[in-house]
Write an enzyme that holds these catalytic residues in place. Structure first.
Site: not given
Ligand code: UDP
Ligand code: MG
Length: 141
Positions: A10, A50, A113, A116, A127
């Protein structure tokens, strides 16, 4: 397709020069890189990618962040790639991620974070197809 997953390094991680370190995790965990490219998403592209999160309160912030700078998109191959890659990256929130995981090592916040990872074989396939054409996926080299 159960041996494929999709990853993004990212914008925060690219900006902080962690691309090489994250590549080392990918290679040392024996993922094969089928394709990789550096891109800068438009806001619209990030919203499309997303879409599954379009009803979430963090959608605007997430898609602004993901279109804010360069990121590296990758198609990865390994047995059980989806769960193997999620183990390597750690929990969504870096403060909850296990020691040694990419998010624990290189991420600072829940939103920004570092990486992805796909959450299912079906989404991995979608994806990969979102960012790569068939001719960009080097399947037999
Ligand atoms: N995210 C965020 N706030 C939240 C949850 C998720 O900003 O409360 C962001 C974070 O960058 C995350 C992405 O949205 O990686 C997608 O969320 P997901 O729950 O799919 O997490 P991931 O699969 O990336 O672990
Ligand atoms: Mg996810």
């Amino acid at each position: 397709m159960s041996n494929l997953t999709f990853a993004i390094i990212k914008p925060d991680a690219v900006k902080n020069n962690y691309t090489g370190k994250i590549y080392d995790h990918i290679l040392s965990k024996k993922f094969e890189i089928l394709s990789a490219k550096l891109i800068k998403m438009t806001k619209k592209q990030a919203e499309g990618f997303y879409e599954i999160h379009s009803d979430k309160p963090f959608f605007g912030e997430l898609t602004s962040f993901m279109s804010s700078g360069k990121c590296m998109v990758l198609a990865l191959k390994k047995n059980n790639a989806v769960s193997e890659w999620r183990n390597v990256i750690g929990a969504t929130n870096p403060s909850e991620a296990d020691e040694g995981t990419i998010r624990k090592l290189y991420a600072n916040s829940l939103g920004e974070n570092a990486v992805h990872g796909s959450d299912s074989d079906e989404n991995a396939k979608k994806e990969i197809a979102f960012f790569f054409s068939d001719s960009e996926l080097i399947l037999n080299a």
